[in-house]
Each structure stands twice: as C-alpha cells, then as structure tokens.
Write an enzyme that holds these catalytic residues in place. Structure first.
Site, PDB file in Angstrom:
ATOM      1  N   THR A   1      41.050  44.839  43.525  1.00 15.48           N
ATOM      2  CA  THR A   1      43.227  45.038  44.190  1.00 15.48           C
ATOM      3  C   THR A   1      44.358  44.887  42.790  1.00 15.48           C
ATOM      4  O   THR A   1      43.999  45.288  41.757  1.00 15.48           O
ATOM      5  CB  THR A   1      43.406  43.481  44.433  1.00 15.48           C
ATOM      6  OG1 THR A   1      43.689  43.186  43.696  1.00 15.48           O
ATOM      7  CG2 THR A   1      42.759  43.233  46.149  1.00 15.48           C
ATOM      8  N   ASP A   2      45.115  46.250  43.145  1.00 19.92           N
ATOM      9  CA  ASP A   2      46.016  46.371  42.181  1.00 19.92           C
ATOM     10  C   ASP A   2      46.779  44.388  42.356  1.00 19.92           C
ATOM     11  O   ASP A   2      46.275  43.857  42.855  1.00 19.92           O
ATOM     12  CB  ASP A   2      47.250  46.857  42.108  1.00 19.92           C
ATOM     13  CG  ASP A   2      48.031  47.261  41.452  1.00 19.92           C
ATOM     14  OD1 ASP A   2      48.207  47.061  40.701  1.00 19.92           O
ATOM     15  OD2 ASP A   2      48.656  48.443  41.224  1.00 19.92           O
ATOM     16  N   TRP A   3      47.141  44.227  41.422  1.00 23.44           N
ATOM     17  CA  TRP A   3      47.239  43.356  41.411  1.00 23.44           C
ATOM     18  C   TRP A   3      48.343  42.487  41.728  1.00 23.44           C
ATOM     19  O   TRP A   3      49.860  42.572  41.904  1.00 23.44           O
ATOM     20  CB  TRP A   3      48.013  42.450  39.564  1.00 23.44           C
ATOM     21  CG  TRP A   3      46.743  42.003  38.417  1.00 23.44           C
ATOM     22  CD1 TRP A   3      47.180  41.007  37.530  1.00 23.44           C
ATOM     23  CD2 TRP A   3      46.186  42.533  38.281  1.00 23.44           C
ATOM     24  NE1 TRP A   3      46.669  40.948  36.664  1.00 23.44           N
ATOM     25  CE2 TRP A   3      45.399  41.960  37.173  1.00 23.44           C
ATOM     26  CE3 TRP A   3      45.136  43.556  38.803  1.00 23.44           C
ATOM     27  CZ2 TRP A   3      44.140  42.650  36.624  1.00 23.44           C
ATOM     28  CZ3 TRP A   3      44.218  44.214  38.321  1.00 23.44           C
ATOM     29  CH2 TRP A   3      43.632  43.931  37.225  1.00 23.44           C
ATOM     30  N   GLY A   4      48.310  41.625  42.909  1.00 20.25           N
ATOM     31  CA  GLY A   4      49.365  40.829  44.004  1.00 20.25           C
ATOM     32  C   GLY A   4      48.550  41.582  44.808  1.00 20.25           C
ATOM     33  O   GLY A   4      49.632  41.505  46.143  1.00 20.25           O
ATOM     34  N   ALA A   5      47.972  42.457  45.084  1.00 21.67           N
ATOM     35  CA  ALA A   5      48.225  43.413  46.276  1.00 21.67           C
ATOM     36  C   ALA A   5      46.783  43.206  47.992  1.00 21.67           C
ATOM     37  O   ALA A   5      46.952  43.502  48.113  1.00 21.67           O
ATOM     38  CB  ALA A   5      47.264  44.241  45.735  1.00 21.67           C
TER      39      ALA A   5
END
Length: 767
Positions: free
Chosen positions: A286-290
């Site tokens: 994931t992208d950060w927090g996705a």
C-alpha cells in the site's frame, strides 16, 4: 511507395512517403467504466522465469513459519531506524526484516547521500542507457544504507492532469516513453541489489481529493478514476506492464478509487490485471495509509500494508479459522514477500535494515557513504541531459567568455537552510521564491550533501574567464547595466505531493522576465520547472533570445547549467510533455476534478477523453502547441534521410499466439514484426546528441503515437544509421471483447524525426 498487403504481409522495402496523415475518431468503449468487476481468488505466484529459485527457497522458508510469523510479514511496524517503513525480523529463521524508503530520485531522510535528478528530468533526457546507470548508482546508495526496497520509480501519475502535483516524479506523459525509462531504471536499481516498488498503481492522476476526508461532519470518499478497459490498457497500464517485465519486486497501490473501488482493494486491477494478465510475481504494497478495509483487502490481492495496520494482525488468522480467508492466500502473501528478498540475493551480504539511517538527520551514524567518481559522473551527466533548450536566437548561446554578465531571479541562489528541504508545506505555492528549485516537494524531496546553485556556479566560471558579474536575485524590476553582454533570468515553477498546482504560470515571474527583457537585448531565461510551464506572455519578445526548461536536475543543478550555457556540453534534452500556447488548450484535463458537485459524498473523475491526452489530444483537435512533445534544440543541426521499413517476421494471426504468461504478460507481445532504420547526419559544426523519434499511426487510433526512440552521439560532419524495432504490442490495440491485444488491418503510417511535429521522413506498411 512499396507495400505488401494481406494478413501475413508486413511491408518489406523502402518508403519515403510525405503524405499527410488522416485524422480519425475513436469511440471509447464503456467496458468497466465506473464499475470494477470482482476477480477472485487472488492468483498465487508461480515462480516463473527468473523467479524459480527464489520461490523454491521462499516456499521452503514459509513452510517453517507459524501463522503469526506469516502475518507479521504482511504489515509494517514502528522502528527507530529512519526507514520510511519496516517489516519486522524473524530471528529464528535468520530473516532480518525489511527497510523500505523514499524515493525514486535519491534516499530521503538521511545524510551522506546524493540528490539525483527527478523523474521528469530523466524523462527529458530521453536516454535509456543513462536511466539504467542512474538507477544503478542510486540503488547502490540505498543498499549501503541498509534499504531493501526503494519506493519508486513513478509511472503513475502519467500526467493526465496538466496541473497535477506529482507529475514531476514520473518520466513522461507518453506510456511508451515512460515504459522504456521505467524498465531501464528498475533494471539498474535492482542490479545494485535493491528492490523497487513501482508506483502508484493505477490511474492515480491528481492530488486533489486523493484520500477520503471528513468535511463539516460528512465523510467524503476519495475521487474515483473512472476509466474504460481500452484506455486502461493502452495508456495507464502500459508502463506498469514494462515495470513488471523488468522484474520490479513490488508494486505500490494508490490512494484513490478506481471505478469506485479503492486502489488497494480493487480485485480487478490487482488480481485481474496485475497478477493474472501481467503475471506479476512480486508483492503489492500500500501507499502509506491507503488500506481502507480488512480481510476483503487481502482477498482482493493486497500483500503488505504500510506503515502499519489496525485491521490485520490476528484478524487474518481468525479469518482463516472461520473460513472468510483461505490459508493459501496468507501463504502466498508471505511467499511473495520472502521470494522478493531472495530474488535480489538480500539473504547474503546485505547490510542490516536501516544501517546508517539516523533518526536525526545530523546525528552521527555507523557508516559513511563515499561518493565514487563513477557516481559523480553519472550524477552530473543526468543533470545535464534533462535540460531542454527551446529557443536560441541571435547566437545568444553558448556564451563566449562575456565581459559583463548580469544575473537576475530568485531561482539563482542557494537555499538558506538545508533542513528546509525536508519540510512539508501546508499548501502548494506557484514558485519557491527564496532559492533555486532542484527537486519538488513531498516524499520525493531530499537533502543532499551539497547543492550547486546557478549563481555559485556562474561565479566560479566568471573567476576562470575574468568575467564580471552583476546580480540582483530579489527584485521583480531590477536595474540593468546597459553594458551587459547577456542577462540571465532564473525562475521556477513548483509542485508537491498532496496538492495540485495552482496554475501553469506565475505572474510575478513573468513580470520579472518582461521587465529584464525590456532593458536588456540579450535576455536568456532558465526555468526550473516541476511540470508544464507556459511561456506565452514573453516567449516572442524580441529581446528574449534563449530559453531553457531546466526541470529538476538534483544537487548538481548549477554545475550542469553552466556546462550547457558555455557550450562544454551540447543541449540534447527533449520535452516529455507538450507546452501549450494557452492553458485552455489542455481542455478538460487542465484542472483536477473537484470533490464538490452532483456526486456529493462520492466524487467521480471521468476519464472521458480516453487515450487523448497531451500530444494525442493536440493532434486530434488540430491545436498548434507552443512547443510540442519531443521538441528540443541543439548547438548543431541534424539531417534525416534513408528511411527503410522492413518485415522481420510474418503475422499469421491478428492476436498473439497462446503462451504461458511470463512477467509482463504474453511473451509473444514482444515478438519483433517490423524493423525501421534511418540515417542521421550531424550537419553542423559541433559534436552533439540527437534523439531519433519514431511515431506510428495505427488504423483507427490516434494520428500518431511514439513507438520508438534512440539517443545517439554523432560527431560533427558524420552520419550514423539508427535501427528501431517494432514489436507486436507496439502495433496493437486492446480488443475489449476478446481481452487481447489485436493487430488492426489496414495501413500503418510511419513517421521519423526530431519531435512529434517535426517528422521529415514518412512511410507506411500494411497489415
């Protein structure tokens, strides 16, 4: 004109056709548009091709792990080591864990590292070999710091939205151009033993409303990129396919929704396109927090959550126990991650995760990174080749040891504080008014060991030449000494993660240029631009004699610029985007889609233009650009002749023959079908590099699409023959019904030249 017609007949012979191409229209299909069909189960990695040994080792190791240890591999944890994200160690099986860190233009958040040219700058170089070398040397720095995975390179956004805040991180608005450069970059980085996490997958084309948010107590979802299947394959998926084929060990899924399903839990794009159609063997991060879901996200094809998770952990083992998740899915997640570690031989002689990555930027640490002569050479050359000269009149450039040189503009000076390079702004200004711009903002920002600012480099050159320099780098309407041999004006155009750009011009900077040009008859403008920058308000001023788009060169910015200004290096960059005469010429994709409107809590961004962005749209609509895609001037001239188009292999079916899927998809997509060759002569008086560009007009498609390029060095007065191969994918369109790449029947137009609009050689072949 010689042609061979028929299904098996690709042109064999010579053509010097100068006929104008025919405009055509495409009716975009509605397949999947706005809705994302379910694709389950998530396919298991097969260990195909070069992955066989890594998978065998990974499966053996994973078989010894407890369920809890497998789960621990799938989500990041906090660690005081300076890495952007961490996977914990499993000491009993000698797995040390993983350190992943930003970014695709140099290691961020630490010291004793270099700031490399950004993606847009590498794109403007059009140099495949240099892209690989840049990747290799940059990857070496990550390795020596104990970073297992570099969070990059970027091919999404591709640059659909002209004002997009992160367009500068990617290489090009063209999928073919972007695809070849990402391929070489990945090959370079991973040759250094460091993995790549190619991002942001997929259709992540604006920063506005990229994440869900709460406004006035209402929960608003992120924007949905609504895109049809044909456009997905021919434009947005294309460079990711090249990334997978290059062996990228990780793909980073994006923040926004895709056809109304979040990118990191979209089973169609993850299970269907990436892991099935493209045969991806690595893991999805994931992208950060996705992460926006629990077990369903894992079933949809996600393998790793960053930087941490509150919904997985023991919930995964519980889900397996109650039947909502198969144990095979968890095993596959763990296997893909461990196999990537083995694939890069990181199980042997690799530094401890995060070694030399201090929490405090200026704190002492265990190792010091040396800068090798080879790295320095590649750093500077990468900086040089991404500059694009778009105007040069009255013999303004190169400079010839001027007696008096005047320098104006805020972009000429260095930063006052290096720490400022690490700041995340709470907005996106049009410019960085207090210093030269060598990199954009956000997770791609970095802090090098030094910065060569233009004014400093110019003063060093003045010392060598005995030149006097006057400068005023703060005034918008400076006094100009009439005796100045030349006046340099340096401005910039900023962009950053988290925000889309406020526009493509800046009134204050334009006023500065106009004011200097009104007083100096030899005004040379240099723009450090993080994306498209319009110049229409002053480009035709008779006193503006030369203009350079300097993009984002990295730490050797000033040094590289002086090499070009004084003619020690010959400009060879070409634009990786179109510069319009008016912002309105970009049409519906000028601005990002705003969250307000008829869709309320679920904003929709309809990619109704299909593949017609940038030069494809300008060609279709007959719009004359200020400077076209692929344009760039040199201190010499090049002549093109001798176009030859020949058949390499026969075509027996419009679809590629059936074959086992390998990394990148059906291997027959890379069967060579046609060979194009052309003679190029340096007809000028100085040595130089030319980018030979091949465009194809596919029946029922855009007027022309880039399908080949090669950068060649040619000494003055000499000629070279450049050969460009066309493979099946290059000549195909996506058949929505058959779900395969299809060769169209009819005449294929061939164009070869210096840019997308300067194509002196034209021919055709028929399928």
């Amino acid at each position: 004109m010689y042609t061979i017609t028929g299904l098996a007949g690709l042109l064999a012979g010579l053509s010097l056709c100068y006929a104008a191409p025919t405009l055509e229209n495409i009716t975009s299909d509605s397949y999947f548009f706005g809705q994302s069909p379910p694709v389950y189960p998530s396919p298991e990695g097969t260990g195909s091709g070069s992955w066989a040994s890594a998978y065998a080792k990974a499966k053996q190791l994973v078989a010894t792990l407890t369920p809890e240890e497998k789960v621990n591999l799938t989500a990041g944890v906090s660690a005081d080591n300076g890495c952007s994200g961490n996977i914990p160690a499993i000491p009993r099986v000698n797995f040390p864990g993983l350190c992943v860190s930003d970014a695709g233009n140099g290691l961020r958040g630490t010291d004793f590292v270099n700031a490399w040219s950004s993606g847009i700058h590498a794109g403007a170089s059009w140099n495949k070999s240099l892209a690989q070398q840049r990747g290799f040397h940059m990857g070496g720095e990550f390795r020596r710091k104990g970073v297992n995975v570099l969070l990059g390179p970027v091919v999404g956004p591709i640059g659909r939205v002209a004002e997009g805040g992160r367009n500068w991180e990617g290489f090009s608005v063209d999928p073919y151009h972007s695809g070849l450069l990402v391929y070489e970059t990945i090959r370079g980085v991973q040759a250094a033993g460091v993995g790549t996490s190619t991002k942001h997958y997929i259709a992540n084309e604006q920063e506005t409303n990229r994440n869900p948010e709460t406004v006035a107590g209402l929960n608003i979802a992120s924007a949905s990129s609504n895109i049809d299947d044909k456009t997905m394959h021919e434009l947005y998926l294309w460079p990711f396919q090249d990334a997978v084929r290059a062996g990228s060990v990780s793909i980073m899924c994006s923040y926004q929704r895709i056809n109304n399903s979040y990118g990191c839990q979209n089973s169609k794009t993850l299970n269907g396109l990436l892991k099935t159609e493209l045969g991806f063997q690595g893991y999805v991060m994931t992208d950060w927090g996705a992460q926006h879901g629990g077990i369903a996200v894992a079933n949809a094809g996600l393998d790793m959550v960053m930087p941490s998770t509150t919904t997985w952990g023991s919930n995964l083992t519980t889900a397996i126990a109650n039947g909502t998740m198969e144990v095979s899915r968890l095993d596959d997640m763990a296997t893909r991650i461990i196999a990537s570690w083995y694939q890069l031989s990181q199980d042997t002689s690799f530094p401890s995760p995060g070694l030399g990555m201090p929490k405090d930027l200026y704190a002492p640490h265990e190792i010091i990174i040396g800068k090798s002569p080879d790295s320095k050479q590649i750093l500077v050359q990468s900086a040089i080749e991404g500059h694009v000269m778009v105007k040069n009149t009255k013999n303004a450039l190169p400079l010839q040891s001027p007696t008096l040189l005047s320098v104006f503009g805020y972009d000429a000076k260095p930063r006052e504080s290096l720490a400022y390079a690490l700041e995340w702004l709470s907005y996106s200004p049009a410019t960085q008014e207090n210093h030269t711009l060598y990199v954009g903002g956000g997770s791609g920002g970095n802090a090098p060991a030094y910065i060569s600012a233009p004014l400093d480099a110019l003063q060093d050159q003045a010392f060598k030449d005995g030149t006097s320099i006057l400068w005023d780098v703060s005034s918008e309407d400076p006094d100009v000494e009439p005796a100045s041999d030349a006046c340099l004006v340096l401005i910039n155009s900023y962009a950053t993660e988290g925000y889309d750009r406020p526009g493509l011009v800046d009134g204050g900077s334009d006023a500065l240029v106009a004011n200097v040009a009104g007083k100096c008859n030899n005004t040379i403008v240099v723009i450090h631009n993080a994306g498209i920058r319009l110049v229409n308000s002053w480009i035709d001023h008779e006193n503006v004699t030369a203009v350079i788009f300097a993009h984002l060169p990295g730490q050797d910015s000033g040094r590289a610029l002086v090499e070009l200004l004084y003619g020690r290096s010959n400009p060879s960059g070409k634009l990786p985007y179109t510069v319009a005469k008016s912002a309105e010429d970009y049409g519906s994709v000028l601005h990002p889609t705003q969250p307000e409107g008829q869709y309320g809590l679920f904003p929709q961004s309809d990619f109704a233009e299909g593949v017609y962005i940038d030069y494809r749209a300008f060609d279709k609509q007959g719009i004359t650009p200020q400077f076209e895609f692929g344009f760039g001037l040199s201190y010499t001239t090049f002549d093109f002749s001798g176009l030859c188009i020949s058949q390499v292999s026969n075509v027996t079916t419009p679809y590629p023959p059936s074959a086992s899927i390998e990394e990148g998809g059906n291997p027959h997509l890379w069967d060579k079908l046609v060979q194009v060759s052309v003679d190029v002569k340096n007809s000028g008086s100085v040595d130089g590099d030319e980018v030979v560009q091949l465009y194809i007009g596919i029946p029922n498609g855009p007027v022309r699409q880039l399908r080949g390029f090669e950068k060649v060095h040619i000494p003055a007065g000499q000629s070279v023959t450049v050969e460009l191969a066309l493979v099946r994918r290059d000549l195909s369109t996506w058949d929505v019904e058959a779900q395969q790449w299809l060769l169209q029947s009819g005449a294929y137009q061939v164009y070869v030249g210096r840019s997308s609009r300067d194509l002196p050689l034209q021919g055709q072949f028929t399928v």
